[in-house]
Design a protein around this motif. Structure first.
Motif, PDB file in Angstrom:
ATOM      1  N   ASP A 164     -61.128 -42.797 -45.054  1.00  0.00           N
ATOM      2  CA  ASP A 164     -60.623 -43.906 -44.237  1.00  0.00           C
ATOM      3  C   ASP A 164     -61.541 -45.116 -44.375  1.00  0.00           C
ATOM      4  OD1 ASP A 164     -60.440 -45.640 -41.951  1.00  0.00           O
ATOM      5  OD2 ASP A 164     -59.541 -44.064 -40.748  1.00  0.00           O
ATOM      6  N   TYR A 165     -62.837 -44.904 -44.159  1.00  0.00           N
ATOM      7  CA  TYR A 165     -63.768 -46.029 -44.175  1.00  0.00           C
ATOM      8  C   TYR A 165     -64.146 -46.474 -45.577  1.00  0.00           C
ATOM      9  CZ  TYR A 165     -64.266 -46.447 -39.181  1.00  0.00           C
ATOM     10  OH  TYR A 165     -64.010 -46.697 -37.854  1.00  0.00           O
ATOM     11  N   ARG A 192     -61.507 -48.855 -46.210  1.00  0.00           N
ATOM     12  CA  ARG A 192     -61.644 -50.053 -45.385  1.00  0.00           C
ATOM     13  C   ARG A 192     -62.786 -50.949 -45.870  1.00  0.00           C
ATOM     14  NH1 ARG A 192     -62.102 -49.890 -38.817  1.00  0.00           N
ATOM     15  NH2 ARG A 192     -60.521 -48.285 -39.188  1.00  0.00           N
ATOM     16  N   GLN A 193     -63.940 -50.356 -46.198  1.00  0.00           N
ATOM     17  CA  GLN A 193     -65.146 -51.146 -46.431  1.00  0.00           C
ATOM     18  C   GLN A 193     -65.427 -51.472 -47.889  1.00  0.00           C
ATOM     19  OE1 GLN A 193     -66.294 -52.441 -43.926  1.00  0.00           O
ATOM     20  NE2 GLN A 193     -65.841 -51.084 -42.190  1.00  0.00           N
ATOM     21  N   VAL A 223     -57.605 -55.129 -40.680  1.00  0.00           N
ATOM     22  CA  VAL A 223     -57.511 -53.669 -40.576  1.00  0.00           C
ATOM     23  C   VAL A 223     -57.871 -53.224 -39.161  1.00  0.00           C
ATOM     24  CG1 VAL A 223     -58.411 -51.467 -41.416  1.00  0.00           C
ATOM     25  CG2 VAL A 223     -57.974 -53.328 -43.024  1.00  0.00           C
ATOM     26  N   TRP A 271     -52.690 -44.985 -45.872  1.00  0.00           N
ATOM     27  CA  TRP A 271     -53.812 -45.901 -46.134  1.00  0.00           C
ATOM     28  C   TRP A 271     -54.263 -45.825 -47.590  1.00  0.00           C
ATOM     29  CZ3 TRP A 271     -56.465 -42.045 -42.677  1.00  0.00           C
ATOM     30  CH2 TRP A 271     -57.417 -41.274 -43.342  1.00  0.00           C
ATOM     31  N   THR A 294     -54.291 -48.970 -50.112  1.00  0.00           N
ATOM     32  CA  THR A 294     -55.502 -49.345 -50.846  1.00  0.00           C
ATOM     33  C   THR A 294     -55.186 -49.529 -52.328  1.00  0.00           C
ATOM     34  OG1 THR A 294     -56.848 -48.105 -49.265  1.00  0.00           O
ATOM     35  CG2 THR A 294     -57.882 -48.671 -51.368  1.00  0.00           C
ATOM     36  N   ARG A 334     -53.834 -55.023 -46.928  1.00  0.00           N
ATOM     37  CA  ARG A 334     -54.805 -54.648 -45.905  1.00  0.00           C
ATOM     38  C   ARG A 334     -54.128 -54.415 -44.552  1.00  0.00           C
ATOM     39  NH1 ARG A 334     -59.830 -53.013 -46.801  1.00  0.00           N
ATOM     40  NH2 ARG A 334     -60.646 -54.201 -45.049  1.00  0.00           N
ATOM     41  N   GLY A 388     -54.476 -50.939 -42.352  1.00  0.00           N
ATOM     42  CA  GLY A 388     -54.729 -50.851 -40.925  1.00  0.00           C
ATOM     43  C   GLY A 388     -53.725 -49.981 -40.198  1.00  0.00           C
ATOM     44  N   GLU A 412     -54.575 -46.350 -40.897  1.00  0.00           N
ATOM     45  CA  GLU A 412     -55.808 -45.886 -40.276  1.00  0.00           C
ATOM     46  C   GLU A 412     -55.778 -45.971 -38.751  1.00  0.00           C
ATOM     47  OE1 GLU A 412     -58.947 -48.136 -42.028  1.00  0.00           O
ATOM     48  OE2 GLU A 412     -58.718 -47.225 -44.011  1.00  0.00           O
ATOM     49  N   SER A 425     -68.405 -45.966 -45.036  1.00  0.00           N
ATOM     50  CA  SER A 425     -68.723 -47.352 -45.359  1.00  0.00           C
ATOM     51  C   SER A 425     -69.800 -47.432 -46.427  1.00  0.00           C
ATOM     52  CB  SER A 425     -69.190 -48.083 -44.095  1.00  0.00           C
ATOM     53  OG  SER A 425     -68.176 -48.099 -43.114  1.00  0.00           O
TER      54      SER A 425
END
Length: 443
Positions: A41-42, A45-46, A73, A104, A108, A124, A128, A131, A166
């Motif tokens: 997930d992260y 995201r990151q 997100v 997600w 991505t 994005r 969101g 996630e 992350s």
């Protein structure tokens, strides 16, 4: 989620525990796979943060636009976490977690195929949505198979998965983007998530984490109106939500902007900036775990210490980061940033435990969704965006000097909550745990 077990805690019998029916080895397998998906997930995201400099140059973007790509997100997570968590409880948590991971990951992959800012923002947006409820539903699954005495430890450890994800997203993303292109950085994160989403439902099964005897003995859920009212039934729980959200403003801003800060002020290449920023995020993840353990240890007989610890973590964050960004670039500044990020994430474990203790057992899943909502709307969503706006006006270095002030507001919220904590605990638990002593029930 609420039905936890420990053989020495009679309160679990009154809750209709399920943890006794879940073998310890299988419980840790559930934790590992759920934790792995949180990492994915992260990562998804990151990874964006690692390629900020490349996108800024290729598409000629402002810092505000970059902040919006990061913040959208968290904004969707905040808006959708409660309704999607309620749906997950209705249609099955394992099935819901799997569908979230697929969404997600595909979104991505859409990021990797984007040709301009608008397409990336749309992709994005869907990241969101995918996630949105994973954190609340995932922690509900984890806490449902472990003893209640480990709440702060497990909450801190599970949420640390966001930090570790992350780290991998920024570290690997920077390396892959430098070696190949930024598009491959997104694509690799997407493929990892899809692989885990395929494995997860094959091993984690609803019937094994919610055994038949637990389903038969479990009390029916109260009406939705009463469940929602219980989420904000005391001043202490409201303060726990707000304090946690404000403190995560710092975490969201620092994670989003550290690669760019290192690139601009230390003249680091994308891969090196991403790798060093990942070390700082790893430090924050370690802080989540260790501070959660400390919280459980020192609060065994004095539950109100959780609020005092959360206050101290916030104040330490303000002092360390304020001092760091007043210094010129150099080793001492980096050391203080690392120390500040370690304690900045320390409130996650205590805040999660406080929310669990201050809400009725039957609404814990929704309570964690509410905590996620506040964390995102007050912290993770505005953190990158506000910092980007400040950076456009005053420069990134000056922006990072200003944002630690938010930690003082978080400390005030936790302190107000501490003043009412014991009284609110008595009110929550008196109605559903019989004559079990408070110090035994709540840790």
């Amino acid at each position: 989620m609420a039905q936890l077990h420990h053989s020495d805690h009679h309160c679990d019998h009154h809750r209709g525990t399920t943890a006794s029916d879940v073998p310890r080895r299988y419980a840790w397998i559930v934790f590992a796979l759920t934790f792995g998906l949180l990492i994915s997930d992260y990562m998804s995201r990151q990874v964006l943060n690692a390629v900020f400099p490349l996108l800024k140059e290729e598409w000629v973007l402002s810092d505000s636009q970059l902040g919006l790509l990061a913040g959208i997100v968290a904004l969707m997570v905040g808006l959708l976490t409660v309704p999607l968590s309620l749906l997950a409880d209705r249609f099955g948590r394992v099935r819901s977690l799997t569908l979230m991971a697929i969404l997600w990951s595909l979104a991505t992959l859409m990021c990797a195929l984007s040709d301009n800012f608008e397409q990336m923002l749309t992709a994005r947006f869907f990241v969101g949505i995918g996630e949105a409820a994973y954190g609340s539903v995932g922690i509900a699954v984890v806490l449902s198979v472990f003893p209640a005495r480990l709440r702060a430890t497990l909450t801190g450890a599970f949420m640390a998965g966001g930090m570790f994800g992350s780290v991998l997203g920024m570290g690997l993303g920077g390396v892959i983007a430098t070696a190949l292109t930024w598009r491959w950085a997104f694509a690799c994160m997407a493929l990892f998530g899809l692989a885990l989403a395929f494995i997860y439902p094959l091993i984690v099964r609803e019937a094994r984490i919610a055994p038949r005897n637990a389903r038969n003995e479990a009390a029916p859920l109260p009406p939705l109106r009463l469940r929602l009212a219980g989420l904000v039934s005391s001043r202490s729980v409201i303060c726990a939500y707000i304090g946690s959200g404000l403190q995560l403003f710092i975490g969201g801003a620092m994670i989003a902007w550290m690669p760019s800060y290192l690139n601009r002020y230390y003249d680091m290449a994308t891969d090196k900036a991403g790798a060093l920023a990942a070390v700082f995020v790893l430090t924050a993840g370690a802080g989540m775990v260790l501070c959660g353990i400390v919280s459980d240890r020192v609060s065994q007989n004095l539950p109100q210490r959780k609020f005092l610890l959360a206050c101290s973590y916030c104040i330490a964050t303000f002092l360390l980061l304020s001092a760091a960004f007043q210094l010129p670039p150099g080793p001492l500044q980096l050391l203080l940033i690392g120390a500040g990020m370690f304690v900045a994430a320390g409130t996650s474990g205590p805040a999660g435990a406080m929310v669990a203790n201050l809400t009725h057992a039957t609404i814990h899943g929704t309570a964690f969704a509410t905590l996620t909502l506040v964390n995102n709307l007050l912290g993770l969503a505005p953190g990158p965006l506000v910092t980007g706006r400040l950076a456009d006006s005053f420069g990134l270095g000056s922006a990072l000097q200003i944002i630690p002030l938010v930690s003082l507001a978080a400390a005030i919220a936790f302190y107000i909550g501490k003043r009412n904590y014991l009284k609110d605990l008595q009110g929550v638990h008196a109605g559903n745990e019989g004559n079990v002593p408070l110090e035994t029930r709540v840790q």
